[in-house]
Each structure stands twice: as C-alpha cells, then as structure tokens.
Design an enzyme around this catalytic site. Structure first.
Site, short mmCIF file in Angstrom:
data_model
loop_
_atom_site.label_atom_id
_atom_site.label_comp_id
_atom_site.label_asym_id
_atom_site.label_seq_id
_atom_site.Cartn_x
_atom_site.Cartn_y
_atom_site.Cartn_z
CD1 TRP A 207 -2.78 1.64 0.62
CD2 TRP A 207 -1.34 2.44 2.13
NE1 TRP A 207 -3.17 2.91 0.92
CE2 TRP A 207 -2.30 3.44 1.86
CE3 TRP A 207 -0.33 2.71 3.05
CZ2 TRP A 207 -2.29 4.69 2.47
CZ3 TRP A 207 -0.32 3.96 3.66
CH2 TRP A 207 -1.29 4.93 3.38
CG ASP A 374 -12.63 10.07 -2.03
OD1 ASP A 374 -12.63 9.23 -1.11
OD2 ASP A 374 -12.05 9.88 -3.12
CG ASP A 486 -11.67 2.95 -2.24
OD1 ASP A 486 -10.81 2.09 -2.44
OD2 ASP A 486 -11.47 3.97 -1.53
CG ASN A 488 -10.48 1.60 1.22
OD1 ASN A 488 -9.36 1.84 0.79
ND2 ASN A 488 -11.52 2.36 0.93
CB CYS A 534 -10.09 3.27 -6.14
SG CYS A 534 -9.26 3.72 -4.62
CG ASP A 556 -4.68 5.68 -0.97
OD1 ASP A 556 -5.37 6.18 -1.87
OD2 ASP A 556 -5.14 4.91 -0.10
C1 DGJ Z 1 -8.81 4.86 -0.32
C2 DGJ Z 1 -8.63 5.61 -1.61
O1 DGJ Z 1 -7.49 5.16 -2.27
C3 DGJ Z 1 -8.57 7.08 -1.32
O2 DGJ Z 1 -8.33 7.82 -2.49
C4 DGJ Z 1 -9.86 7.51 -0.69
O3 DGJ Z 1 -10.91 7.31 -1.60
C5 DGJ Z 1 -10.10 6.70 0.57
N1 DGJ Z 1 -10.01 5.29 0.32
C6 DGJ Z 1 -11.44 7.02 1.16
O4 DGJ Z 1 -11.76 6.21 2.20
#
Ligand code: DGJ
Length: 745
Positions: A207, A374, A486, A488, A534, A556
């Site tokens: 990351w 966002d 996204d 995450n 993303c 990021d």
């Molecule tokens: C991870 C993304 O890569 C960021 O650009 C942003 O959108 C955050 N998540 C938001 O939680």
C-alpha cells in the site's frame, strides 16, 4: 477430426532452395493461423511473432515454439514426447500445452480435478479443432478430452496480429452425468525457448508503493508471484516479462503476459532441471475448488501474452495500444479522460455541501472538468468506523440531497462524480444491524476487521441485489457522471456458511464475478457514467478490471517523487490514460516531503491529471502556476493519453529521469524530465528522444526554427535543470521541466 469453420483448404506452396515446389502436405490457412493436417501442427502468426502447437503421436498436445516469426509448419519437426531419463517424466519434459495433473507429472499443472469416484488423475488428449473470428481477434479452439471420463477442455487462442499479442484461456466442461471437482484450473502456460539465466521482471510493492519494478534472475525451482487476498493486490500484479538479461528499453527479445483477473491469482515461473522455463498463470488454486455439476463448464480468465524483439518499451507500447483499442470499455475507450478534482486529501471525512461548493468554485477556476466528492458523504460516515453499507446522503451534510451541489458543479461547467465502496460494510451501520449474516465469515471464528470493515458476501443474490440497487438509485436520481469504486481491505475468514459445502470455496471466483456483474449492469443502465477502479490506491489494477473500469486510482501515495517509481512500473504494463495522478499539497501527507508545485504537476501530467490538494489554502502564485499547467495539460492531453510512451531514463538508474510521449503520426511529442538530487556542477545527461520522424523538424516549446528529428534522437537535448545552470533560481533538488515538440514543416 471436426471440420474447421471458415477455413480455406488448399495445397500450400512454399519456397525451397530448389525453387517453388508443391508442399507435400495439405495445409489450411486462415489469415494468422497456418495448419498442417499432415504434421498436425498449428502456427499462430502475428506481424512479428509466431506461436506453434502440435499433436504428438500419443495425442498429447505440445507447445513447439514461441518467439520471433517462424510462420510456416515446414520450420517445425513433428512433435515428439521427450525421451526417458531416470527419475523424470517424459511428458513433463515435453512442453505440454495444457498439462493436467495425472500420470507421471511433477511440474506445475494447469488442471487438477477429482472425479465423482475419487479418482484424481486426469489425462487430456487432442480431439479436434475449430477456427473463427467470433471473439474480436482471429480465434482458434483446440479441444482436448479425457479418454475415460467425460471431461473436456477447450483451449482458446485469439490472435491479435497488429499488436503481436495472443490471448489465451481455457474452458473446462463436465460432460458426464456425475459431478466432479476442479482443484486448479489455470488460464494458460507459456514456454520460453529452452535455456537458463532468464531474468524475470514483475511489479511488486505494498500500500502506498504499488507497481514498483522488480527484476531477478530465475534459478532452478519456482518463483511464484501471486495474490491470495481476494483482489489483485498492492503487493503483486498479474504481469510478467522475461528476457535473457540483455534487453533494454529499445532492444532485445522480451516475452510478457498479463492475466485479466481481479481476484486471487498466481503466476508460477518454473525453471526445470532440463532448461525449460514454464510460466503458468491464472486463478490462484489456494483454498479454491469448484464443484462442477453435470453439464457445467468453468471458464478461466484470459491470459494475454506477447513477444517483442525491440525491448521493454515496445512491449509496453503494444500493451497500451491493445488496451486502448480492445480492452477498455467501448463507450469511453477513445475519449480523453477529464481533468478531475477529488476532495479526499483536502477534507477527509469532513464533507458537506458548503465546503464542497467552495472547493468546486476554485477547482472550476483552474480549468478542472470533473468534480469528485470522495468518502464521507453518506449517513453516519463521520470517520472510518461507521456507515459503509448505508448508501444514502447524510442529511446533516447534504440536507437537500445532492441536487444543490450537483447543480452548482454543473453550473460551473464541470461534471459531478461520487466515491463509493460497495463491497463493504461497517459493523456500525444500518445494513449490518439488519443483515449480520451478509458478510463472509466462519460461524465459529471471529470476524476480523480491517479499517473497521467486513466484506459483503455478494456471491449471495440478496446482498448483490442490494448493492446494485443502492448504486442504481444514486445514479438514477442524480446527475452523477463518474463513480470511483473503492475497496479498502483484503479478505479474511472467507466463509460462506449458507452455501452447500461443495460450493463454499468458490467464493474467490464468485465474488469477482459478482463485482464484474454489478459494474456491467450499472454500465448498461447508465452508459454515460465513467467508472474509476480503486482499492486503497492501486490494489485492483489488472486487465479484468480494465474491461469494465475506464481508469485506475494509481496509489494513495501522492508524493510526486515516489510516484515516479510507481508510475514507471504502472506504465510497463498499463496504458497511461488509465493512470490517474493527483497534484496534492506540500509537504506530502505521507512522506512529509516538500516538492515544488511545478514538479508535482509535471508528474501528475504523465497520466490522467487530477488535483487533490486543499485549494482553499493555495496562494496566488500556486493558483497562477496551476492554471498555466492545467492549460498546458489540455494541449498535451491527447499526446499523453493516446500517444506512444518511451521511458528514456529510469528513476531507478540515476539522478535524472525522463519520459516521452509521441502522437501516433509523430507530429507532436512531449518530454518530461525530473532531477532528484542535485550534484554540484554535474551536468545533466543529454537526453536522446525517440519515436520522431528523422527528416522532420520539431519546434521545442514554440521556439523556431525546429530541430531535425534525427538530431533530437541521435544527439539529444540537454534539459534545462538545476545543475546545468548558474541561475540561483534553478538550483535545488527535485527540479522538473516539460518540453512540447511540434512538427514545424
Ligand atoms: C482509499 C482511496 O485510495 C482514497 O483515495 C480515498 O478514496 C479513501 N479510500 C477514502 O476512504
């Protein structure tokens, strides 16, 4: 043998040292495939590459060749199984085109299966072939079958002549009246010319540091690059390139490939004791199994492979061209990507109507074309601990919904875009409270959270439908023209307790298919919406995602210096127009490094330009620089996004790096140059350009008279950078410059 479709069968003449003579065997030719019935050989040809396959006497299908053009079956001897060597497998030494585990085989197989009676030994023999133009490129299918069990495998080859690429995949079909279990089903295996000391180039990272170029010489044994994380991953990327160590950007033979898959994958480069280099890849078999009911088939992702005798640069350019022409979703494939503003680094979760309008005003004054809100806009999303899953506007932040903000953004001449993270749920959300069973989990185990979130089990129809409907509603009720999708976190405890036991390990594949399905449905209902992929930055960059997403959020990490390395690796495999790069604030939030604004812009201008800083804090000079560079970007946008990319100097190899983009007609080019560390009075290198027309003259940043392409490519130019100048304003580290070249006559 079945009749090939659309094949022109005739006697094939070839030239021999005695003159033209009639070939003794019957050949069938259809543009890029030449088939010798007699030798049972197929030669797949592109402009500069050949790939040959043949059937041995025992009906094994063998790979004969992959490399520079050897386009005729007469160049090949009839395929034979290797001779016996103690403690070795003759078939294993014979470059089997799609090895199934069974018999005497010890190397990485493509297929591993268990039949209903417990037998775990497969045997695939050639049965028939067919050709057509059904898949967009010229297409050959080779059918294999097990002589006892009614298992069939269809190997697909699409030949893209003008790109020197072949796309391969396999279809495994259970024709029996009993079920069977697939334990491994890779897309393809590629064989390199026999030899050792191959060098592997791949993309690895973490990351905030994705797609960094790694190189190593392959020793005997296996080198595995993979993701077991449920998505493509930041740590490794499904791309490989091999050469004999001598290739550089413009010369030398390279072989390469990319898997079109956004879930767990693996690529195994295996150097055997007999100097075979086998590169097998596809869906990762780790914790995978697939229950095949009678009549069912399993189709693997596609594995694109290519060859170039002109080094890394030409491999990348072919991949980029192919992606623009054949991979990217059709609607926007040839359109320029808009310059976007994204509020994430500026506002974090503190998103509200007033603040976003303020940012939108400033963004519009810079020339931004798309304004993106966002994370933080939905109910309960004060921080990363709550809200995921409840995809409705937070009434505290947007009391009248999105309409006033979107109208405002549109009135400023910009499109409006929105961030979502549809596969996820926070335990602290309305959705989770109602449906705690809608996440992957094992009932007796904790549900491990990452970033306070769990993954929705969208293999289940109800959860999948919920996600689709939530997004469909947002897109139907609002004038949203861009979605940033996204993801995450990676997978853990991948349990699917509601499913029959034999289907539970299918989640690795079904989840990815569900994501693809949702995006495909949304795109077909909302064809004017642009989609960005993303996953906490560049955690889901691959050709499978590229078939449905128009662009990627690269990382990021927006530190422009670190970005040089991330973007260099990205460009090795993926087209620059899909690489989104933002200009953010200085010092950078991750590295705390201060970098001049021009440099930050120049780095971001090498892909799809975005701005992600807190514009309310930019001073007058910043605004003036930003306006000027945005307007320059608008002029060079087609060159960067649609042109050919040349990596002239790598940031990995010195204090100066340079990247050039050239239009397809070579009339315009743009050169970006960056210094990293200044060394006192050390002159910067002369940079020799590439891809220009030697006899044309080019003006540089509008200076007349132009310089001949031959001189620019032969002698090069000295970039105006800190160490070349006594001008105090030019001193310092992290300097950059941009040259726009235009044909003058
Ligand atoms: C991870 C993304 O890569 C960021 O650009 C942003 O959108 C955050 N998540 C938001 O939680």
């Amino acid at each position: 043998m079945s009749r090939p479709l659309l094949v022109d069968t005739h006697l094939y003449y070839y030239y021999s040292h005695k003159g033209y003579m009639c070939c003794l065997f019957l050949c069938t030719i259809m543009s890029s495939v030449i088939h010798s019935e007699e030798k049972r050989i197929w030669v797949l040809n592109t402009r500069k590459m050949s790939y040959a396959i043949g059937v041995a006497e025992d009906s094994s299908l063998l790979n004969l060749y992959w490399g520079s053009k050897l386009d005729d079956p007469r160049y090949y001897v009839p395929p034979e199984i290797a001779s016996f060597v103690p403690f070795e497998s003759p078939i294993g030494r014979s470059n089997e085109e799609y090895p199934a585990w069974g018999g005497i085989r010890y190397a990485e197989p493509c297929l591993k299966a268990e039949f209903h009676d417990g037998v775990r030994d497969c045997l695939l023999q050639f049965e028939s072939y067919a050709e057509d133009n059904a898949h967009g490129g010229h297409h050959l299918a080779l059918n294999l079958k097990d002589p006892f069990y009614r298992l069939r495998v269809k190997l697909h080859y699409e030949i893209f002549d003008e790109y020197d690429l072949i796309r391969r995949w396999a279809e495994v079909i259970n024709d029996a009246t009993d079920p069977m279990k697939l334990e491994q089903s890779l897309s393809a295996i590629w064989y390199l010319p026999r030899g050792r000391d191959w060098r592997l180039t791949h993309l690895a990272g973490r990351w905030g540091g994705e797609t960094r170029i790694e190189q190593e010489v392959l020793a005997p044994g296996k080198k595995v690059i993979e993701s077991r994380r449920g998505n493509t991953s930041h740590q490794a990327n499904p791309f490989f390139l091999v050469d004999k160590g001598g290739a550089n950007q413009s010369t030398g033979e390279v072989w390469f490939g990319c898997i079109a898959w956004s879930g767990s994958w693996k690529i195994v480069a295996e150097q055997t004791p007999y100097e075979q280099l086998r590169v097998a890849g596809g869906i990762n078999d780790f914790d995978f199994s697939w229950h095949m009911a009678p009549g069912e088939k399993f189709v693997t992702p596609r594995f694109l492979g290519g060859y170039s005798e002109s080094g890394f640069g030409s491999a990348s350019r072919e991949l980029h061209r192919f992606q623009r022409d054949k991979v990217l979703p059709k609607g926007f494939a040839r359109q320029l990507r808009p310059i976007l503003y994204n509020s994430w680094e500026a506002t974090g979760f503190n998103v509200d109507e007033k603040g976003q309008m303020k940012l939108a005003n400033i963004a519009a004054s810079l020339g931004v074309e798309l304004f993106v809100v966002d994370d933080g806009w939905f109910k309960g999303r004060e921080n990363d601990q709550a809200g995921l899953g409840d995809w409705v506007e937070d009434p505290k932040k947007f009391p009248s919904g999105f309409k006033p903000l979107i109208d405002h953004v549109n009135s400023l001449g910009m499109m409006f875009g929105l961030w979502v993270e549809p596969e996820m749920v926070n335990p602290n959300s309305g959705l989770y409270k109602m449906h705690p069973d809608w996440v992957y989990h094992f009932p007796t185990r904790p549900r491990s959270e990452m970033r306070n979130q769990l993954i929705l089990n969208i293999c289940e129809g109800r959860a999948r439908e919920y996600v689709f409907k939530s997004l469909d509603r947002l897109l139907t009720e609002n004038n949203i023209q861009f979605i940033k999708w996204d993801m995450n976190r990676h997978f853990s405890e991948p349990g699917w307790p509601q499913a029959p036991r034999e289907n539970q390990r299918e989640i690795w594949v079904r989840h990815v298919e569900a994501v693809y399905e949702i995006v495909d449905r949304l795109r077909s209902r909302h064809p004017d919406v642009l989609f960005e992929c993303c996953s906490g930055g560049g955690g889901r960059i691959d050709l499978g995602a590229m078939e449905r997403f128009d662009q990627f959020w690269t990382s990021d990490n927006t530190d422009a210096f670190d970005r040089l390395f991330i973007q260099e690796g990205f460009s090795l495999a993926y087209a620059p127009k899909t690489m989104v790069a933002w200009v953010t604030d200085s010092p950078n939030w991750l590295t705390n490094r201060s970098i001049p604004l021009e440099y930050r812009f120049h780095v971001a201008m090498m892909g799809t330009l975005g701005i992600g800083g807190d514009l309310t804090k930019w001073n007058e000079r910043d605004m003036e620089v930003a306006k000027r560079l945005v307007s320059i970007y608008k002029r060079i946008q087609p060159i960067v996004q649609e042109g050919d990319l040349y990596r002239l100097l790598s940031p990995r190899q010195g204090d100066v790096s340079a990247v050039e983009y050239v239009t397809n007609d070579a009339r315009e080019a743009v050169l970006f140059v960056f210094t990293h560390l200044q060394r006192f009075r050390t002159p910067p290198p002369r940079i020799r350009l590439a891809g220009l027309t030697p006899e044309w003259r080019y003006s540089i940043n509008s200076t007349e008279p132009g310089i001949y392409g031959k001189a620019l490519m032969g002698h090069g130019i000295t970039p105006k950078l800190a160490s070349s100048s006594l001008d105090r304003s030019m001193t310092g580290d992290l300097q950059s410059t941009l040259y726009h070249l235009v044909k003058t006559q």
